[in-house]
Design a protein around this motif. Structure first.
Motif, PDB file in Angstrom:
ATOM      1  N   UNK A 111      17.721 -96.846  49.436  1.00  0.00           N
ATOM      2  CA  UNK A 111      18.042 -97.012  48.013  1.00  0.00           C
ATOM      3  C   UNK A 111      19.253 -97.917  47.823  1.00  0.00           C
ATOM      4  N   UNK A 112      20.260 -97.726  48.676  1.00  0.00           N
ATOM      5  CA  UNK A 112      21.475 -98.531  48.553  1.00  0.00           C
ATOM      6  C   UNK A 112      21.193 -99.994  48.848  1.00  0.00           C
ATOM      7  N   UNK A 113      20.299-100.271  49.811  1.00  0.00           N
ATOM      8  CA  UNK A 113      19.971-101.656  50.132  1.00  0.00           C
ATOM      9  C   UNK A 113      19.397-102.402  48.942  1.00  0.00           C
ATOM     10  N   UNK A 114      18.549-101.721  48.163  1.00  0.00           N
ATOM     11  CA  UNK A 114      17.972-102.354  46.972  1.00  0.00           C
ATOM     12  C   UNK A 114      19.044-102.537  45.903  1.00  0.00           C
ATOM     13  N   UNK A 115      19.846-101.521  45.693  1.00  0.00           N
ATOM     14  CA  UNK A 115      20.882-101.611  44.658  1.00  0.00           C
ATOM     15  C   UNK A 115      21.921-102.671  44.993  1.00  0.00           C
ATOM     16  N   UNK A 116      22.290-102.792  46.275  1.00  0.00           N
ATOM     17  CA  UNK A 116      23.354-103.705  46.670  1.00  0.00           C
ATOM     18  C   UNK A 116      22.895-105.149  46.746  1.00  0.00           C
ATOM     19  N   UNK A 117      21.584-105.397  46.950  1.00  0.00           N
ATOM     20  CA  UNK A 117      21.094-106.761  47.135  1.00  0.00           C
ATOM     21  C   UNK A 117      20.225-107.261  45.989  1.00  0.00           C
ATOM     22  N   UNK A 118      19.463-106.357  45.378  1.00  0.00           N
ATOM     23  CA  UNK A 118      18.634-106.745  44.234  1.00  0.00           C
ATOM     24  C   UNK A 118      19.349-106.439  42.922  1.00  0.00           C
ATOM     25  N   UNK A 119      20.406-105.623  43.007  1.00  0.00           N
ATOM     26  CA  UNK A 119      21.189-105.231  41.836  1.00  0.00           C
ATOM     27  C   UNK A 119      20.314-104.515  40.796  1.00  0.00           C
ATOM     28  N   UNK A 120      19.447-103.674  41.307  1.00  0.00           N
ATOM     29  CA  UNK A 120      18.568-102.855  40.465  1.00  0.00           C
ATOM     30  C   UNK A 120      18.217-101.610  41.263  1.00  0.00           C
ATOM     31  N   UNK A 121      17.703-100.605  40.590  1.00  0.00           N
ATOM     32  CA  UNK A 121      17.436 -99.350  41.259  1.00  0.00           C
ATOM     33  C   UNK A 121      16.024 -99.243  41.804  1.00  0.00           C
ATOM     34  N   UNK A 122      15.880 -98.544  42.923  1.00  0.00           N
ATOM     35  CA  UNK A 122      14.565 -98.225  43.452  1.00  0.00           C
ATOM     36  C   UNK A 122      13.878 -97.244  42.509  1.00  0.00           C
ATOM     37  N   UNK A 123      12.571 -97.424  42.295  1.00  0.00           N
ATOM     38  CA  UNK A 123      11.863 -96.520  41.387  1.00  0.00           C
ATOM     39  C   UNK A 123      10.488 -96.116  41.892  1.00  0.00           C
ATOM     40  N   UNK A 124      10.215 -96.352  43.179  1.00  0.00           N
ATOM     41  CA  UNK A 124       8.943 -95.917  43.760  1.00  0.00           C
ATOM     42  C   UNK A 124       9.080 -95.871  45.269  1.00  0.00           C
TER      43      UNK A 124
ATOM     44  N   UNK B 239       5.736 -95.236  58.584  1.00  0.00           N
ATOM     45  CA  UNK B 239       6.826 -95.871  57.838  1.00  0.00           C
ATOM     46  C   UNK B 239       6.832 -95.396  56.393  1.00  0.00           C
ATOM     47  N   UNK B 240       7.967 -95.549  55.762  1.00  0.00           N
ATOM     48  CA  UNK B 240       8.127 -95.206  54.349  1.00  0.00           C
ATOM     49  C   UNK B 240       8.601 -96.457  53.618  1.00  0.00           C
ATOM     50  N   UNK B 241       7.947 -96.759  52.523  1.00  0.00           N
ATOM     51  CA  UNK B 241       8.329 -97.893  51.680  1.00  0.00           C
ATOM     52  C   UNK B 241       9.103 -97.379  50.477  1.00  0.00           C
ATOM     53  N   UNK B 242      10.262 -97.959  50.232  1.00  0.00           N
ATOM     54  CA  UNK B 242      11.045 -97.675  49.028  1.00  0.00           C
ATOM     55  C   UNK B 242      11.205 -99.011  48.303  1.00  0.00           C
ATOM     56  N   UNK B 243      10.806 -99.069  47.028  1.00  0.00           N
ATOM     57  CA  UNK B 243      10.739-100.364  46.348  1.00  0.00           C
ATOM     58  C   UNK B 243      11.193-100.266  44.903  1.00  0.00           C
ATOM     59  N   UNK B 244      11.493-101.423  44.354  1.00  0.00           N
ATOM     60  CA  UNK B 244      11.546-101.581  42.903  1.00  0.00           C
ATOM     61  C   UNK B 244      10.204-102.181  42.512  1.00  0.00           C
ATOM     62  N   UNK B 245       9.331-101.373  41.943  1.00  0.00           N
ATOM     63  CA  UNK B 245       7.921-101.729  41.831  1.00  0.00           C
ATOM     64  C   UNK B 245       7.663-102.938  40.927  1.00  0.00           C
TER      65      UNK B 245
END
Length: 441
Positions: free
Chosen positions: A285-298, A369-375
């Motif tokens: 979750x932090x990787x998405x927030x820190x690099x995409x500047x948005x929250x994971x939601x799926x 594996x587990x995928x965590x994404x901003x859909x």
């Protein structure tokens, strides 16, 4: 004399009242009988109207000898026009198509109406019975398929362009910059933007099945739709597999797990535990927030991995993921629904779906594996409603009385527009038995 007159008048009044009461009673009884006859007539008319609407083939009493039959929802004729039970079942389940769902509901009502009309014909004597031909083999068990949960959950779905076999998306790699002006009249910040093209291939997914003419002509009506239904199920599962883990080679889509530049969790270094998994989850979750500047939601995981999450307990034997309706406090996650392919629960505010197309033999673990994404940053292009097209070829093996039934469709997928909107947990263990190895229950 007055007393006698009063007595006579009272007797006459009582007699008149008795007569009125008798007449009222008779009127009440006649009205009740009239209401019964009206209800019977309305019931007969309703039954005939339903028969005409749903094609029961009953006799219309108002026109003696005339059989009024209207088409049912699913017939061999409608299948040739592109309306079939299995097409609608696919679209309703895989793409949540409203029209298909409505036709399926109508078909279900037809089945109930058939039962009602048959019962009524037997009890009222209104005809020689209603025999509705069975068009579909309702209980046929097709091969179980993993479906397309991940593809359905993609946040951005677009129509394929009319022509071409690739889609090009301009993608910025270096952006413009701003800074404070050092002094008045001095040069302001000037940084050249750099752009690159992201090329997304449009792939063709197809399958075929050879069947005999006897199978088509002597089998049950619409039996070819069983084959088309099975092929459509295989098509949906393959499209989903490619969106998840397509290699990008041999005309496959490049799946989210294979996209360059996504966030990858470090190796577990041992068998996964609740504590280490939670650490990797927080990092994803932090990787998405820190690099995409948005929250994971799926998030998407294999059903076995979600089962593993549900059985995690603390040192006191208390489960770490609890039913949502229990009002959890300080839990790692909650589970809400056991339906495959839907949101089965939430882990630290991120909804989780299960998808059996998630690989389970990655690395030397071997790991799932587990995928965590901003859909919303995932894009899926499909033709129309996403249903594969159906073809029938009767001449390729005509000398053997063989017909080819074919389904195919075009699609494109990318997670490369914003790779940092994707995080991966698992799949990089260097030692067998380490990481997200297959759980045992």
């Amino acid at each position: 004399k007055r007393e006698i007159a009063n007595d006579v008048e009272a007797d006459q009044v009582r007699a008149a009242k008795a007569l009125i009461d008798s007449i009222d009673q008779d009127i009440t009884e006649r009205r009740a009988r009239l209401d019964e006859l009206k209800a019977e007539k309305a019931s007969n008319e309703a039954a005939q109207a339903l028969a005409r609407e749903f094609g029961a083939g009953t006799q219309d009493r108002s026109l003696p000898g005339l059989s009024v039959t209207e088409p049912r929802t699913y017939t061999p004729e409608t299948s040739r026009e592109g309306v079939s039970f299995f097409r609608d079942a696919y679209l309703s389940k895989e793409t949540d198509n409203w029209s298909s769902r409505e036709r399926l509901q109508r078909h279900a009502r037809e089945v109930e109406v058939h039962k009602e009309l048959t019962t009524r014909a037997q009890t009222t004597g209104g005809g020689a019975g209603l025999v509705i031909p069975q068009y579909l083999v309702e209980l046929t068990a097709l091969v179980a398929r993993a479906g397309r949960p991940f593809a359905n959950a993609v946040g951005t779905k677009l129509e394929l362009p009319d022509t071409g076999m690739s889609i090009i998306i301009p993608r910025g790699t270096t952006g413009a910059a701003v800074a404070s002006q050092a002094t008045e009249n001095s040069a302001v910040q000037n940084t050249d933007e750099v752009w690159a093209n992201l090329t997304v291939p449009i792939v063709t997914i197809a399958g075929q099945q050879d069947v005999s003419r006897q199978f088509l002509e002597r089998g049950a009506a619409g039996i070819d739709l069983l084959v088309y239904g099975d092929l459509a199920g295989a098509y949906a599962a393959e499209l989903d597999r490619q969106a998840v883990n397509g290699s990008g080679a041999s005309n496959q889509m490049l799946g989210a797990l294979q996209t360059a530049g996504v966030n990858q969790a470090t190796a577990f270094g041992a068998a996964a535990t609740a504590a280490t998994f939670m650490t990797k989850w927080a990092g994803a979750k932090a990787g998405i927030a820190a690099n995409r500047f948005a929250g994971a939601n799926l998030a998407a995981c294999h059903p076995n991995r979600w089962g593993w999450v549900e059985q995690l307990v603390d040192s006191q034997g208390r489960v770490l993921a609890v039913p949502n309706q229990n009002g959890p406090v300080n839990t790692f996650g909650v589970y809400e629904d056991s339906t495959y392919g839907t949101v089965v629960g939430t882990l630290t505010t991120v909804p989780v779906i299960t998808d059996a197309n998630i690989p389970t033999a990655v690395g030397t673990g071997p790991e799932d594996q587990v995928l965590v994404v901003r859909k919303e940053d995932l894009i899926l292009w499909e033709d129309g409603d996403g249903m594969p097209r159906q073809l029938r070829f009767e001449q390729t093996l005509g000398n053997q009385l063989t017909t080819k039934l074919v389904v195919y469709g075009y699609a494109a997928f990318t997670a490369g527009r914003y790779p940092k909107a994707v995080s991966i947990i698992g799949g990089n263990a260097g030692t067998a038995g380490f990481g997200l190895v297959a759980p045992t229950f």
